[in-house]
Motif scaffolding. Structure first.
Motif, PDB file in Angstrom:
ATOM      1  N   UNK A  32     -12.284   2.656   3.487  1.00  0.00           N
ATOM      2  CA  UNK A  32     -11.470   1.334   3.267  1.00  0.00           C
ATOM      3  C   UNK A  32     -10.399   1.483   2.373  1.00  0.00           C
ATOM      4  N   UNK A  33      -9.964   2.446   1.696  1.00  0.00           N
ATOM      5  CA  UNK A  33      -8.867   2.680   1.005  1.00  0.00           C
ATOM      6  C   UNK A  33      -7.680   2.801   1.804  1.00  0.00           C
ATOM      7  N   UNK A  34      -7.696   3.515   2.850  1.00  0.00           N
ATOM      8  CA  UNK A  34      -6.707   3.949   3.947  1.00  0.00           C
ATOM      9  C   UNK A  34      -6.028   2.771   4.588  1.00  0.00           C
ATOM     10  N   UNK A  35      -6.535   1.776   5.089  1.00  0.00           N
ATOM     11  CA  UNK A  35      -6.069   0.654   5.661  1.00  0.00           C
ATOM     12  C   UNK A  35      -5.511  -0.349   4.523  1.00  0.00           C
ATOM     13  N   UNK A  36      -5.988  -0.466   3.357  1.00  0.00           N
ATOM     14  CA  UNK A  36      -5.472  -1.200   2.288  1.00  0.00           C
ATOM     15  C   UNK A  36      -4.170  -0.402   1.806  1.00  0.00           C
ATOM     16  N   UNK A  37      -4.179   0.734   1.554  1.00  0.00           N
ATOM     17  CA  UNK A  37      -2.955   1.412   1.224  1.00  0.00           C
ATOM     18  C   UNK A  37      -1.938   1.174   2.299  1.00  0.00           C
ATOM     19  N   UNK A  38      -1.972   1.466   3.584  1.00  0.00           N
ATOM     20  CA  UNK A  38      -1.113   1.429   4.681  1.00  0.00           C
ATOM     21  C   UNK A  38      -0.600   0.044   4.981  1.00  0.00           C
ATOM     22  N   UNK A  39      -1.273  -0.852   4.771  1.00  0.00           N
ATOM     23  CA  UNK A  39      -1.039  -2.311   5.061  1.00  0.00           C
ATOM     24  C   UNK A  39      -0.327  -2.710   3.997  1.00  0.00           C
ATOM     25  N   UNK A  40      -0.649  -2.477   2.877  1.00  0.00           N
ATOM     26  CA  UNK A  40       0.166  -3.050   1.635  1.00  0.00           C
ATOM     27  C   UNK A  40       1.449  -2.172   1.532  1.00  0.00           C
ATOM     28  N   UNK A  41       1.480  -1.002   2.152  1.00  0.00           N
ATOM     29  CA  UNK A  41       2.728  -0.336   2.062  1.00  0.00           C
ATOM     30  C   UNK A  41       3.594  -0.802   3.032  1.00  0.00           C
ATOM     31  N   UNK A  42       3.137  -1.079   4.459  1.00  0.00           N
ATOM     32  CA  UNK A  42       3.927  -1.729   5.457  1.00  0.00           C
ATOM     33  C   UNK A  42       4.399  -3.068   5.009  1.00  0.00           C
ATOM     34  N   UNK A  43       3.526  -3.957   4.203  1.00  0.00           N
ATOM     35  CA  UNK A  43       4.308  -5.048   3.756  1.00  0.00           C
ATOM     36  C   UNK A  43       5.290  -5.095   2.680  1.00  0.00           C
ATOM     37  N   UNK A  44       5.049  -4.192   1.691  1.00  0.00           N
ATOM     38  CA  UNK A  44       5.993  -3.935   0.765  1.00  0.00           C
ATOM     39  C   UNK A  44       7.493  -3.460   1.501  1.00  0.00           C
ATOM     40  N   UNK A  45       7.434  -2.407   2.608  1.00  0.00           N
ATOM     41  CA  UNK A  45       8.625  -2.210   3.314  1.00  0.00           C
ATOM     42  C   UNK A  45       9.241  -3.397   3.863  1.00  0.00           C
ATOM     43  N   UNK A  46       8.549  -4.329   4.538  1.00  0.00           N
ATOM     44  CA  UNK A  46       9.125  -5.491   4.845  1.00  0.00           C
ATOM     45  C   UNK A  46       9.843  -6.404   4.034  1.00  0.00           C
ATOM     46  N   UNK A  47       8.974  -6.576   2.784  1.00  0.00           N
ATOM     47  CA  UNK A  47       9.484  -7.083   1.798  1.00  0.00           C
ATOM     48  C   UNK A  47      10.793  -6.680   1.047  1.00  0.00           C
ATOM     49  N   UNK A  48      10.754  -5.377   1.111  1.00  0.00           N
ATOM     50  CA  UNK A  48      11.825  -4.931   0.297  1.00  0.00           C
ATOM     51  C   UNK A  48      13.013  -4.797   1.183  1.00  0.00           C
ATOM     52  N   UNK A  49      13.004  -4.955   2.542  1.00  0.00           N
ATOM     53  CA  UNK A  49      14.189  -5.069   3.429  1.00  0.00           C
ATOM     54  C   UNK A  49      14.658  -6.247   3.814  1.00  0.00           C
ATOM     55  N   UNK A  50      14.423  -7.347   3.009  1.00  0.00           N
ATOM     56  CA  UNK A  50      14.824  -8.659   3.393  1.00  0.00           C
ATOM     57  C   UNK A  50      16.463  -8.934   3.486  1.00  0.00           C
ATOM     58  N   UNK A  51      16.780  -9.223   4.488  1.00  0.00           N
ATOM     59  CA  UNK A  51      18.173  -9.368   4.704  1.00  0.00           C
ATOM     60  C   UNK A  51      18.791  -8.099   5.565  1.00  0.00           C
ATOM     61  N   UNK A  52      18.064  -7.378   6.105  1.00  0.00           N
ATOM     62  CA  UNK A  52      18.439  -6.239   7.014  1.00  0.00           C
ATOM     63  C   UNK A  52      17.504  -5.186   7.177  1.00  0.00           C
ATOM     64  N   UNK A  53      17.850  -4.022   7.929  1.00  0.00           N
ATOM     65  CA  UNK A  53      17.015  -2.960   7.988  1.00  0.00           C
ATOM     66  C   UNK A  53      16.418  -2.154   7.050  1.00  0.00           C
ATOM     67  N   UNK A  54      17.356  -2.106   6.074  1.00  0.00           N
ATOM     68  CA  UNK A  54      17.064  -1.161   4.812  1.00  0.00           C
ATOM     69  C   UNK A  54      16.990  -1.842   3.748  1.00  0.00           C
ATOM     70  N   UNK A  55      16.889  -1.334   2.471  1.00  0.00           N
ATOM     71  CA  UNK A  55      16.917  -2.075   1.438  1.00  0.00           C
ATOM     72  C   UNK A  55      18.325  -2.474   0.707  1.00  0.00           C
ATOM     73  N   UNK A  56      18.120  -3.479  -0.332  1.00  0.00           N
ATOM     74  CA  UNK A  56      19.484  -3.785  -0.883  1.00  0.00           C
ATOM     75  C   UNK A  56      20.658  -4.155   0.022  1.00  0.00           C
ATOM     76  N   UNK A  57      20.596  -4.986   0.695  1.00  0.00           N
ATOM     77  CA  UNK A  57      21.594  -5.286   1.767  1.00  0.00           C
ATOM     78  C   UNK A  57      22.379  -6.340   0.863  1.00  0.00           C
ATOM     79  N   UNK A  58      23.370  -5.655   0.377  1.00  0.00           N
ATOM     80  CA  UNK A  58      24.312  -6.458  -0.367  1.00  0.00           C
ATOM     81  C   UNK A  58      25.135  -7.234   0.413  1.00  0.00           C
TER      82      UNK A  58
END
Length: 185
Positions: A32-58
């Motif tokens: 059960x830790x695998x989907x928890x880790x993977x899904x939380x990671x995917x959601x953080x990737x999405x959250x960290x890329x607000x405003x574009x494809x990568x992070x820190x979209x100045x």
């Protein structure tokens, strides 16, 4: 010699095993830790890329809004420009999310994500307060600090426990570790 009664499903659901706790998260208990880790990671990737494809979209409205409405009013005590802290936040979530998905450098990634989520909890509690928690009800049926609090607890779990057996960290550890595998662990 007494014959032992075969344990039924009902016995397992209502008997002493109802209260038994798993002491190690290995083998099937790590699954059960695998989907928890993977899904939380995917959601953080999405959250960290607000405003574009990568992070820190100045320069994007999303990045500028984060600087103007969150970092400047609530984190002005941090040294340096607010754009720097907005970028650090985005990079921690984006690359920390990637590391979490892969199970690579999981503990440092989880620590960075934990700090980011603790900042989010601080922001939400500072901006909206506890919203009557635990007995009050908010108009949108969601306390603003709930989600980052749950994320923080997830990242705390991975900071302490690591990624688990289905991860790049596990493969690297197996290759470089001098420890003998304990057969009865």
């Amino acid at each position: 010699m007494a014959l032992s009664k075969k344990e039924s499903t009902w016995d397992r659901l209502t008997g002493p095993k109802l209260f038994k706790t798993v002491k190690r998260t290995e083998g099937i208990h790590a699954v059960p830790l695998v989907p928890l880790r993977v899904i939380a990671g995917i959601l953080m990737i999405h959250h960290g890329s607000e405003g574009g494809i990568g992070p820190a979209n100045y320069g994007t409205p999303e990045f500028n809004g984060f600087v103007e409405y969150i970092v400047q009013p609530y984190f002005s005590f941090l040294p340096g420009p607010p754009e720097l802290w907005s970028a650090v936040h985005d990079y921690a979530e984006y690359f920390g999310g990637i590391c979490l998905v892969l199970g690579l450098l999981t503990r440092p990634a989880a620590l960075g994500l934990l700090v980011s989520m603790l900042g989010a909890v601080y922001f939400h509690l500072s901006s909206t307060g506890a919203q009557g928690f635990p007995l009050g009800h908010v108009p949108n049926y969601s306390y603003d600090f709930e989600e980052p609090t749950l994320y923080a607890l997830i990242f705390l779990l991975f900071w302490f426990n690591g990624a688990g057996p289905l991860s790049v960290d596990s493969v690297i550890y197996s290759a470089i570790s001098q420890e003998e595998e304990d057969a009865d662990a």
